[in-house]
Design a protein around this motif. Sequence first.
Motif, PDB file in Angstrom:
ATOM      1  N   ALA A 106      49.916  36.832  28.780  1.00  0.00           N
ATOM      2  CA  ALA A 106      51.284  37.003  29.288  1.00  0.00           C
ATOM      3  C   ALA A 106      52.172  37.302  28.093  1.00  0.00           C
ATOM      4  CB  ALA A 106      51.750  35.758  30.016  1.00  0.00           C
ATOM      5  N   GLY A 107      52.300  38.592  27.774  1.00  0.00           N
ATOM      6  CA  GLY A 107      53.019  38.964  26.563  1.00  0.00           C
ATOM      7  C   GLY A 107      52.240  38.490  25.347  1.00  0.00           C
ATOM      8  N   SER A 108      52.859  37.655  24.520  1.00  0.00           N
ATOM      9  CA  SER A 108      52.175  37.133  23.327  1.00  0.00           C
ATOM     10  C   SER A 108      51.587  35.753  23.565  1.00  0.00           C
ATOM     11  CB  SER A 108      53.168  37.077  22.157  1.00  0.00           C
ATOM     12  OG  SER A 108      54.251  36.205  22.484  1.00  0.00           O
ATOM     13  N   GLU A 109      51.656  35.291  24.833  1.00  0.00           N
ATOM     14  CA  GLU A 109      51.164  33.953  25.137  1.00  0.00           C
ATOM     15  C   GLU A 109      49.860  34.007  25.939  1.00  0.00           C
ATOM     16  OE1 GLU A 109      55.137  31.186  25.390  1.00  0.00           O
ATOM     17  OE2 GLU A 109      54.630  32.380  27.172  1.00  0.00           O
ATOM     18  N   VAL A 110      49.160  32.858  25.954  1.00  0.00           N
ATOM     19  CA  VAL A 110      47.955  32.690  26.769  1.00  0.00           C
ATOM     20  C   VAL A 110      48.261  31.615  27.808  1.00  0.00           C
ATOM     21  CG1 VAL A 110      45.525  32.047  26.816  1.00  0.00           C
ATOM     22  CG2 VAL A 110      46.442  33.332  24.861  1.00  0.00           C
ATOM     23  N   ILE A 111      48.156  32.021  29.088  1.00  0.00           N
ATOM     24  CA  ILE A 111      48.467  31.113  30.197  1.00  0.00           C
ATOM     25  C   ILE A 111      47.164  30.722  30.894  1.00  0.00           C
ATOM     26  CG2 ILE A 111      49.816  30.764  32.301  1.00  0.00           C
ATOM     27  CD1 ILE A 111      51.538  31.312  29.890  1.00  0.00           C
ATOM     28  N   ILE A 112      47.033  29.439  31.180  1.00  0.00           N
ATOM     29  CA  ILE A 112      45.902  28.934  31.958  1.00  0.00           C
ATOM     30  C   ILE A 112      46.345  28.751  33.411  1.00  0.00           C
ATOM     31  CG2 ILE A 112      44.226  27.058  32.244  1.00  0.00           C
ATOM     32  CD1 ILE A 112      43.827  28.670  29.687  1.00  0.00           C
ATOM     33  N   SER A 164      44.841  22.771  45.390  1.00  0.00           N
ATOM     34  CA  SER A 164      45.951  22.452  44.488  1.00  0.00           C
ATOM     35  C   SER A 164      45.964  23.494  43.381  1.00  0.00           C
ATOM     36  CB  SER A 164      45.760  21.051  43.901  1.00  0.00           C
ATOM     37  OG  SER A 164      46.852  20.688  43.104  1.00  0.00           O
ATOM     38  N   VAL A 165      47.169  23.943  42.989  1.00  0.00           N
ATOM     39  CA  VAL A 165      47.307  24.990  41.976  1.00  0.00           C
ATOM     40  C   VAL A 165      48.191  24.467  40.838  1.00  0.00           C
ATOM     41  CG1 VAL A 165      47.991  27.384  41.532  1.00  0.00           C
ATOM     42  CG2 VAL A 165      47.107  26.734  43.799  1.00  0.00           C
ATOM     43  N   ALA A 166      47.745  24.735  39.600  1.00  0.00           N
ATOM     44  CA  ALA A 166      48.499  24.266  38.427  1.00  0.00           C
ATOM     45  C   ALA A 166      48.376  25.285  37.302  1.00  0.00           C
ATOM     46  CB  ALA A 166      47.981  22.902  37.981  1.00  0.00           C
ATOM     47  N   THR A 167      49.213  25.144  36.302  1.00  0.00           N
ATOM     48  CA  THR A 167      49.211  26.103  35.184  1.00  0.00           C
ATOM     49  C   THR A 167      49.522  25.376  33.872  1.00  0.00           C
ATOM     50  OG1 THR A 167      50.095  28.220  34.444  1.00  0.00           O
ATOM     51  CG2 THR A 167      51.656  26.666  35.415  1.00  0.00           C
ATOM     52  N   ARG A 168      49.318  26.106  32.766  1.00  0.00           N
ATOM     53  CA  ARG A 168      49.600  25.553  31.440  1.00  0.00           C
ATOM     54  C   ARG A 168      49.670  26.704  30.446  1.00  0.00           C
ATOM     55  NH1 ARG A 168      45.164  22.532  27.562  1.00  0.00           N
ATOM     56  NH2 ARG A 168      46.549  22.249  25.753  1.00  0.00           N
ATOM     57  N   THR A 169      50.589  26.607  29.502  1.00  0.00           N
ATOM     58  CA  THR A 169      50.655  27.580  28.404  1.00  0.00           C
ATOM     59  C   THR A 169      49.958  26.968  27.185  1.00  0.00           C
ATOM     60  OG1 THR A 169      52.771  28.413  29.222  1.00  0.00           O
ATOM     61  CG2 THR A 169      52.165  28.955  26.947  1.00  0.00           C
ATOM     62  N   LEU A 170      48.942  27.679  26.677  1.00  0.00           N
ATOM     63  CA  LEU A 170      48.214  27.166  25.503  1.00  0.00           C
ATOM     64  C   LEU A 170      49.101  27.224  24.258  1.00  0.00           C
ATOM     65  CD1 LEU A 170      44.579  28.609  25.800  1.00  0.00           C
ATOM     66  CD2 LEU A 170      45.386  26.317  26.350  1.00  0.00           C
ATOM     67  N   PRO A 171      48.903  26.279  23.348  1.00  0.00           N
ATOM     68  CA  PRO A 171      49.700  26.300  22.110  1.00  0.00           C
ATOM     69  C   PRO A 171      49.340  27.467  21.193  1.00  0.00           C
ATOM     70  CG  PRO A 171      48.029  24.564  22.032  1.00  0.00           C
ATOM     71  CD  PRO A 171      48.010  25.103  23.415  1.00  0.00           C
ATOM     72  N   ASP A 172      48.123  27.975  21.302  1.00  0.00           N
ATOM     73  CA  ASP A 172      47.705  29.087  20.449  1.00  0.00           C
ATOM     74  C   ASP A 172      48.369  30.386  20.882  1.00  0.00           C
ATOM     75  OD1 ASP A 172      46.054  27.106  19.590  1.00  0.00           O
ATOM     76  OD2 ASP A 172      44.193  28.031  20.300  1.00  0.00           O
ATOM     77  N   PRO A 173      48.915  31.152  19.946  1.00  0.00           N
ATOM     78  CA  PRO A 173      49.409  32.489  20.293  1.00  0.00           C
ATOM     79  C   PRO A 173      48.224  33.405  20.625  1.00  0.00           C
ATOM     80  CG  PRO A 173      49.543  32.147  17.932  1.00  0.00           C
ATOM     81  CD  PRO A 173      49.142  30.834  18.517  1.00  0.00           C
ATOM     82  N   LEU A 174      48.531  34.504  21.243  1.00  0.00           N
ATOM     83  CA  LEU A 174      47.493  35.410  21.717  1.00  0.00           C
ATOM     84  C   LEU A 174      46.534  35.836  20.614  1.00  0.00           C
ATOM     85  CD1 LEU A 174      46.270  37.202  23.961  1.00  0.00           C
ATOM     86  CD2 LEU A 174      47.935  38.966  23.328  1.00  0.00           C
ATOM     87  N   GLN A 175      47.079  36.195  19.424  1.00  0.00           N
ATOM     88  CA  GLN A 175      46.231  36.714  18.359  1.00  0.00           C
ATOM     89  C   GLN A 175      45.269  35.678  17.810  1.00  0.00           C
ATOM     90  OE1 GLN A 175      49.480  36.680  18.453  1.00  0.00           O
ATOM     91  NE2 GLN A 175      50.466  36.115  16.493  1.00  0.00           N
ATOM     92  N   GLU A 176      45.548  34.399  18.073  1.00  0.00           N
ATOM     93  CA  GLU A 176      44.677  33.343  17.548  1.00  0.00           C
ATOM     94  C   GLU A 176      43.738  32.769  18.633  1.00  0.00           C
ATOM     95  OE1 GLU A 176      46.880  30.315  15.597  1.00  0.00           O
ATOM     96  OE2 GLU A 176      48.047  31.724  14.369  1.00  0.00           O
ATOM     97  N   PHE A 177      43.862  33.269  19.869  1.00  0.00           N
ATOM     98  CA  PHE A 177      43.041  32.741  20.962  1.00  0.00           C
ATOM     99  C   PHE A 177      41.579  33.121  20.766  1.00  0.00           C
ATOM    100  CE2 PHE A 177      41.035  33.264  25.163  1.00  0.00           C
ATOM    101  CZ  PHE A 177      41.127  31.953  25.621  1.00  0.00           C
TER     102      PHE A 177
END
Length: 878
Positions: free
Chosen positions: A434-440, A479-492
């Motif tokens: 999601a842009g520069s982020e990684v969403i779970i 049940s549905v849930a989400t989370r944004t990982l602390p790692d930026p995309l380039q470090e995933f």
Amino acid sequence: MNSEIKTPWAQSPQEVLDILETSSTNGFSSHQVEERLRIYGRNLLKEEEKITQLARFLLQLKSPVVLTLLIATAISVLVGDIVDAIAIFTIVIINAIVGYIQEAKADNALEALKKLSAPHARVIRGGSIQEIPAADVCLGEILVFEAGDYVSADCRVIQASQLSADEAILTGESLPVNKDTVPVETSAPLGERKCMLFAGTAVATGTARAVVTAIGMNTEIGRIAGILESTDIAKTPLQGRLEQVSNRLLLFCLLVVFLVAILGMVHGEEWLDVLMTAVSLAVAAIPEGLPTVVTLTLVLGVQRMAKRNALVRRLSAVETLGSTNVICTDKTGTLTTGKMRVREVFTLSSGILKEEDAQRNDDALRKLIESSVLCSNASITSDGFATGDPTEVALLYLAKSNNLEHQYLNSAYPRLAEWSFDSNRKRMSVAVQAGSEVIIHCKGAPEALLPLCQLTEKEKVMILEAIETLSSQGRRLLSVATRTLPDPLQEFNVARYKDSVLVENNLTFLGLVSIADPPRQESIIAIQDCKAAGIKAVMITGDHPVTAKAIAQELGIVEDGIFDQVMTGLELEKMSPKDLEGQVEKIAVYARVSPEHKLKIVQAWINKGNIVAMTGDGVNDAPALKQASIGVAMGKGGTEVARQASSMILTDDNFATIVSAVGEGRAIYGNIRRTIQYLLSGNIAEILIMLGAALMGWPTPLAAIHLLWINLVTDGLPSLALAMEPVAKDVLKTTKRPSPKTFFDRRFYLELAFVSIITTVMALALYAYMLKTAGETLAKTYVFSFLVFAELFRSFACRSDQQTAFQMGLTSNLYHLLAVAIPVAFQIFLHHFDLFRALFKVQRIDWGHCLILLVLTLIPVTLIELKKWYVQSRKRSQ
């Protein structure tokens, strides 16, 4: 190549393939199929030779009634009465033509129905599997089978996996026989030929490919058919009862004829006139065309049913169908759509919302839907074809209803990793860009997902209340849930998060999605129609009891305090048949039930004196389908065995179609009943008129030619038109359930007597008046025309038991309008042409008297219609 292999069971699969010059992988080409069908014929059992058109016509002259008329014609010629002879012979020929046309139409319609219900087979042709009519299977064809398939020809098994077949039809063996590809001894009896499948049997379990070794009359069942000789054509129960009534009427007529003849001789009439009158009276009294009219009525009704997705396989079933008062039905795909769909959604901000109320402009709802779609592997093509897990497909349809396409979401948020669902975790997760982020995004069972979410106590209470509410309705919950990982995309790095525990924590709860197979809207209406018609609908399903009862409540099957019990298969198993009979009328839903239990349920209802329709689609449903009064098979998803065991096939697998078919059955019953009443009341009136005149010592009011003509014009076209009466939209509400035991009830005989007596009294009164004022010939003329007009106009009242002709609309059945108008026109002009007046021995009736006569003939039908109006007004005032 021979037309059959003598002992294919004693040879290897390859040897059989070589002898038959076929390939197990490619099968035949279309050219080869045409050639083999030309050489060996089609895969059909020998049928009775079809009657020629000339023979069909001559058969119309074979009945005792017609032979009697022909004798009367000969007598007329011998005594020099050529005009009477020509007139009688002409009417005989016209009657024969009408009967010929009716029978030909009925036969053609039945042939069309046979083609509709013909079994099919799956074959390999040109390297691909195709479904073809079983009659087109040719020698050497490669057939493909799975559990439930009908075996259309004798064949040698060449590939098998856990294969067994039900061969009870041939061997009497009650249990399925295990099959394989291993050859057996040449002398092996039929029951021990384990590498063969036989025509007419059914595949019970497993899959197979087999090469056809015999077709048609060369199959084992064909040999049995060749031994059996049957010349009698099976009659429907209705036709049997009609014959019984006709025989009783004939006995009554013979007594009347004998009495009329004696009285005529006593009064000094010429013996020839007495003889001709007696013969023609006997003929006029018996509605000889009745069996044909009834058959045609049934066929026309069956054709209407076929257009409404209900294919009736046995004509005799139509009568029973109209008497049905219990329908035992599957749930999935019959009462419901058979497709999982989102029923409700829950978010902390909006609470529980129905799917149709969920709007995309709600930010929480939008996030819930997007996350559900991204955490899914299902897809929907542009033409609406869905693939993947049914639950995930339901989520995609929810998104689609909110104008969110899964293709767009998947391209906007590319997937980086997936942690697949497993039975231990009870959840699935994906990582997306999601842009520069990684969403779970994570979805799964609430009990597995909620402990991983960050929730306040208040939020937990809200969610648990929602879960309890939705679970009580039998919903499947996600049940549905989400989370944004602390790692930026380039470090995933996927390898770093190989263990799902590392991503499935500290989740943000988005909401709940409830999923279920929704009821068909037309099923809800159909259940209401059932209740109005006095029909009980019983749901039988393999679902959980809570789910089953919730759907039953939505459909309206469950009636609180009356018909509301839910019984499981385990409970049913423990009950004796007698105990079940005592409880069956309280049980609306059977859950966790296997197909074997259906037989027990059907038998309990039947033992309570009910007419039961039972739906089924599997091999194990066949016993219950046969046991039921009406077995109803599924045409889309059902097996061939179920179809062959049934009386009716639903081509759309829809419960509403069963209910509409019951309505059609009642309408057909009503059409037949009113047609019979119309025919019999007119014939009885003719007998009573002749008897009344004889008792009064008056001259015979109707000549032989008059009686024959009345029989022709009033019994022919109008009776056929009544058989074609359209089905009323509210037929289930307005038509009482027919008695399954008797066709002619007390009401039928009372109405028959009412109509016959009114017609007789008016005709004799008119005859007495005209004898006194105008002479014998004119009196006979008036009575003759009065009866023709009175019978034709009375047919308008026979179109319905409850509604008047004006309420129904005179033009709603144009066939009937023409069937009356044409004979009326003939009868009017008959009196104005010298040739016809001489032929029928009548006098001219001027146009003014014609009008008066027409008004008089409207009195019987008016009295009948006023009686209906009076009954209607009494019902309205109650």
